[in-house]
Enzyme design. Structure first.
Site, PDB file in Angstrom:
ATOM      1  N   GLU A 109      35.537  53.829  47.027  1.00  0.00           N
ATOM      2  CA  GLU A 109      35.294  52.656  47.850  1.00  0.00           C
ATOM      3  C   GLU A 109      34.052  51.989  47.272  1.00  0.00           C
ATOM      4  OE1 GLU A 109      35.144  51.489  52.547  1.00  0.00           O
ATOM      5  OE2 GLU A 109      34.543  53.500  51.959  1.00  0.00           O
ATOM      6  N   GLU A 118      26.255  46.271  42.016  1.00  0.00           N
ATOM      7  CA  GLU A 118      25.401  47.444  41.883  1.00  0.00           C
ATOM      8  C   GLU A 118      25.992  48.516  40.978  1.00  0.00           C
ATOM      9  OE1 GLU A 118      25.054  49.913  45.431  1.00  0.00           O
ATOM     10  OE2 GLU A 118      26.392  48.510  46.436  1.00  0.00           O
TER      11      GLU A 118
END
Length: 132
Positions: A109, A118
Site C-alpha cells: 500500500e 516518498e
C-alpha cells in the site's frame, strides 16, 4: 502514534474490503505463491495473502516496533508458518533474507503520487530483483 495509525487502518472497512476482495481473486490464480508485502504495517495484506493460499509471505517492515506487532498478529492469527516478518527497510534486505528471483507477487500500500513521491518508484525498482 504509529500503533494508533495501524489500529485506525485495521478498523477502516471501506479501505480493507477492496484489498481483501482483490487478494482473494488474485490468489485463486496463484495457489502456493511466494508473496512480498512491502511496508507490511500490521501485516494485514500479508495475512490476507496467506489466508487465500500463499505458501510463503515475506512481510517487510522498516519500523522495528511495528514489525514486532505484525509478527505477533500473524502468529496469533495462525499464520506464523507462512508469514515471515522481516524488520528492515527494503533497501537493506539481502538475499540471505529473501532469495533473489524467489517472489511471485508483490503487494503493498504505497502512498505516493503516481508512484513518484516518498518511496513509490524507488521501492518498486528495488523490489524487482526479488521477482521471478
Amino acid at each position: 502514534g504509529k500503533l494508533k495509525n495501524q489500529e485506525g487502518m485495521l478498523r477502516d472497512t471501506a479501505r480493507n474490503e477492496p484489498y481483501r476482495e482483490a487478494l482473494e481473486r488474485a490468489m485463486k490464480h496463484l495457489p502456493g505463491a511466494t508473496v512480498m508485502d512491502i511496508g507490511t504495517g500490521s501485516g494485514f495484506l500479508a495475512m490476507l495473502a496467506a489466508k487465500y493460499g500463499a505458501k510463503k509471505v515475506y512481510a517487510i517492515e522498516g519500523s522495528p516496533e511495528i514489525a514486532r506487532v505484525a509478527s505477533r498478529l500473524s502468529r496469533s492469527n495462525g499464520f506464523g508458518r507462512q508469514v515471515e516478518v522481516i524488520p528492515k527497510h527494503l533497501e537493506d534486505i539481502t538475499e540471505e533474507d529473501i532469495p533473489l528471483q524467489s517472489v511471485d507477487v508483490i503487494v503493498s500500500e504505497l502512498f505516493a503520487h503516481f508512484l513518484v513521491g516518498e518511496v513509490g518508484l524507488q521501492v518498486v525498482t528495488e523490489a524487482k530483483k526479488f521477482l521471478k
